[in-house]
Write a protein that holds these residues in place. Structure first.
Motif, PDB file in Angstrom:
ATOM      1  N   ASP A   1      -9.475   4.282  -7.720  1.00 56.09           N
ATOM      2  CA  ASP A   1      -9.808   5.684  -7.422  1.00 56.09           C
ATOM      3  C   ASP A   1     -10.566   5.788  -6.100  1.00 56.09           C
ATOM      4  N   ASP A   2     -11.507   4.853  -5.866  1.00 51.88           N
ATOM      5  CA  ASP A   2     -12.256   4.861  -4.599  1.00 51.88           C
ATOM      6  C   ASP A   2     -11.331   4.644  -3.408  1.00 51.88           C
ATOM      7  N   GLU A   3     -10.360   3.732  -3.569  1.00 53.40           N
ATOM      8  CA  GLU A   3      -9.423   3.455  -2.472  1.00 53.40           C
ATOM      9  C   GLU A   3      -8.536   4.668  -2.205  1.00 53.40           C
ATOM     10  N   LEU A   4      -8.080   5.334  -3.252  1.00 58.64           N
ATOM     11  CA  LEU A   4      -7.270   6.542  -3.072  1.00 58.64           C
ATOM     12  C   LEU A   4      -8.052   7.606  -2.311  1.00 58.64           C
ATOM     13  N   LYS A   5      -9.333   7.753  -2.656  1.00 55.20           N
ATOM     14  CA  LYS A   5     -10.179   8.720  -1.948  1.00 55.20           C
ATOM     15  C   LYS A   5     -10.339   8.313  -0.484  1.00 55.20           C
ATOM     16  N   ARG A   6     -10.584   7.012  -0.256  1.00 51.55           N
ATOM     17  CA  ARG A   6     -10.753   6.517   1.111  1.00 51.55           C
ATOM     18  C   ARG A   6      -9.474   6.722   1.922  1.00 51.55           C
ATOM     19  N   GLN A   7      -8.332   6.428   1.320  1.00 58.11           N
ATOM     20  CA  GLN A   7      -7.045   6.616   2.004  1.00 58.11           C
ATOM     21  C   GLN A   7      -6.813   8.099   2.301  1.00 58.11           C
ATOM     22  N   GLY A   8      -7.167   8.963   1.347  1.00 61.57           N
ATOM     23  CA  GLY A   8      -7.033  10.409   1.550  1.00 61.57           C
ATOM     24  C   GLY A   8      -7.932  10.909   2.663  1.00 61.57           C
ATOM     25  N   ASP A   9      -9.155  10.362   2.726  1.00 60.04           N
ATOM     26  CA  ASP A   9     -10.077  10.742   3.789  1.00 60.04           C
ATOM     27  C   ASP A   9      -9.554  10.329   5.145  1.00 60.04           C
ATOM     28  N   LYS A  10      -8.955   9.151   5.231  1.00 60.01           N
ATOM     29  CA  LYS A  10      -8.378   8.683   6.500  1.00 60.01           C
ATOM     30  C   LYS A  10      -7.284   9.640   6.951  1.00 60.01           C
ATOM     31  N   LYS A  11      -6.432  10.068   6.001  1.00 62.69           N
ATOM     32  CA  LYS A  11      -5.331  10.962   6.334  1.00 62.69           C
ATOM     33  C   LYS A  11      -5.834  12.316   6.807  1.00 62.69           C
TER      34      LYS A  11
ATOM     35  N   VAL B   1       0.839  -1.203   0.000  1.00 65.70           N
ATOM     36  CA  VAL B   1       0.000   0.000   0.000  1.00 65.70           C
ATOM     37  C   VAL B   1       0.870   1.248   0.000  1.00 65.70           C
ATOM     38  N   ARG B   2       1.896   1.283   0.818  1.00 75.07           N
ATOM     39  CA  ARG B   2       2.804   2.436   0.868  1.00 75.07           C
ATOM     40  C   ARG B   2       3.471   2.642  -0.491  1.00 75.07           C
ATOM     41  N   TYR B   3       3.929   1.563  -1.115  1.00 72.35           N
ATOM     42  CA  TYR B   3       4.574   1.636  -2.424  1.00 72.35           C
ATOM     43  C   TYR B   3       3.599   2.188  -3.464  1.00 72.35           C
ATOM     44  N   LEU B   4       2.359   1.704  -3.440  1.00 72.59           N
ATOM     45  CA  LEU B   4       1.361   2.182  -4.394  1.00 72.59           C
ATOM     46  C   LEU B   4       1.066   3.666  -4.185  1.00 72.59           C
ATOM     47  N   LYS B   5       1.031   4.118  -2.945  1.00 74.27           N
ATOM     48  CA  LYS B   5       0.828   5.540  -2.672  1.00 74.27           C
ATOM     49  C   LYS B   5       2.020   6.365  -3.160  1.00 74.27           C
ATOM     50  N   ASP B   6       3.212   5.833  -2.965  1.00 84.50           N
ATOM     51  CA  ASP B   6       4.424   6.576  -3.335  1.00 84.50           C
ATOM     52  C   ASP B   6       4.694   6.570  -4.830  1.00 84.50           C
ATOM     53  N   PHE B   7       4.452   5.436  -5.501  1.00 82.64           N
ATOM     54  CA  PHE B   7       4.860   5.281  -6.900  1.00 82.64           C
ATOM     55  C   PHE B   7       3.701   5.085  -7.875  1.00 82.64           C
ATOM     56  N   GLY B   8       2.493   4.850  -7.378  1.00 85.20           N
ATOM     57  CA  GLY B   8       1.320   4.748  -8.242  1.00 85.20           C
ATOM     58  C   GLY B   8       0.974   3.357  -8.718  1.00 85.20           C
ATOM     59  N   THR B   9       1.973   2.577  -9.149  1.00 81.30           N
ATOM     60  CA  THR B   9       1.719   1.220  -9.636  1.00 81.30           C
ATOM     61  C   THR B   9       2.832   0.293  -9.156  1.00 81.30           C
ATOM     62  N   ILE B  10       2.557  -1.020  -9.289  1.00 82.51           N
ATOM     63  CA  ILE B  10       3.571  -2.017  -8.942  1.00 82.51           C
ATOM     64  C   ILE B  10       3.379  -3.250  -9.818  1.00 82.51           C
ATOM     65  N   THR B  11       4.492  -3.864 -10.192  1.00 83.34           N
ATOM     66  CA  THR B  11       4.493  -5.143 -10.908  1.00 83.34           C
ATOM     67  C   THR B  11       5.201  -6.172 -10.030  1.00 83.34           C
ATOM     68  N   GLN B  12       5.122  -7.448 -10.418  1.00 77.39           N
ATOM     69  CA  GLN B  12       5.801  -8.503  -9.661  1.00 77.39           C
ATOM     70  C   GLN B  12       7.299  -8.233  -9.574  1.00 77.39           C
ATOM     71  N   PHE B  13       7.891  -7.797 -10.671  1.00 77.79           N
ATOM     72  CA  PHE B  13       9.329  -7.511 -10.679  1.00 77.79           C
ATOM     73  C   PHE B  13       9.668  -6.416  -9.671  1.00 77.79           C
ATOM     74  N   GLU B  14       8.888  -5.346  -9.643  1.00 83.11           N
ATOM     75  CA  GLU B  14       9.136  -4.245  -8.694  1.00 83.11           C
ATOM     76  C   GLU B  14       8.926  -4.707  -7.258  1.00 83.11           C
ATOM     77  N   ALA B  15       7.910  -5.548  -7.040  1.00 84.22           N
ATOM     78  CA  ALA B  15       7.655  -6.060  -5.687  1.00 84.22           C
ATOM     79  C   ALA B  15       8.838  -6.868  -5.184  1.00 84.22           C
ATOM     80  N   LEU B  16       9.413  -7.690  -6.061  1.00 86.12           N
ATOM     81  CA  LEU B  16      10.564  -8.499  -5.663  1.00 86.12           C
ATOM     82  C   LEU B  16      11.802  -7.629  -5.469  1.00 86.12           C
ATOM     83  N   LYS B  17      12.079  -6.775  -6.447  1.00 87.55           N
ATOM     84  CA  LYS B  17      13.296  -5.952  -6.427  1.00 87.55           C
ATOM     85  C   LYS B  17      13.270  -4.913  -5.305  1.00 87.55           C
ATOM     86  N   ASP B  18      12.151  -4.205  -5.161  1.00 89.43           N
ATOM     87  CA  ASP B  18      12.094  -3.082  -4.235  1.00 89.43           C
ATOM     88  C   ASP B  18      11.602  -3.443  -2.836  1.00 89.43           C
TER      89      ASP B  18
END
Length: 92
Positions: free
Chosen positions: A78-88, A17-34
C-alpha cells in the motif's frame, strides 16, 4: 525504480512493476508466461533491496495431478502504491 527513456528496453524489474500496476498481483507462472521472466523471486529480492515495497502471500492452487500446492503471489505494498501515485501526480 526509474523508467526507461528513449529506445531502451525496460528492465525485468521495470516490467514487473508495470505488471503489478496493471494487474495487481503476479505469480512465478504469470511472470514466465506474460513477461518471460524465469526467476521472479530473485527480481523481487533485488527490488526490495532497492527500496521497492512489495508484499507477498502464499496461495494454494491445484496442479495438473490434482494435488494442492502453495505458491507465492506478490503485490505492491500500500505504501509503494501511494509512493508510485505521488510520483505520477508530481510529474504532471
Amino acid at each position: 525504480m526509474e523508467m526507461q527513456t528513449g529506445n531502451q528496453k525496460p528492465t525485468q524489474c521495470q516490467r514487473i512493476v508495470r505488471y503489478l500496476k496493471d494487474f495487481g498481483t503476479i505469480t512465478q507462472f504469470e511472470a514466465l508466461k506474460d513477461l518471460g521472466i524465469m526467476r521472479l523471486a530473485a527480481r523481487i529480492s533485488e527490488m526490495r533491496s532497492n527500496g521497492v515495497g512489495i508484499d507477498s502471500e502464499f496461495i494454494t492452487i491445484t496442479n495438473r495431478y490434482d494435488e494442492k500446492i502453495k505458491i507465492k503471489r506478490y503485490k505492491l505494498s500500500d505504501d509503494e502504491l501511494k509512493r508510485q501515485g505521488d510520483k505520477k501526480s508530481n510529474a504532471i
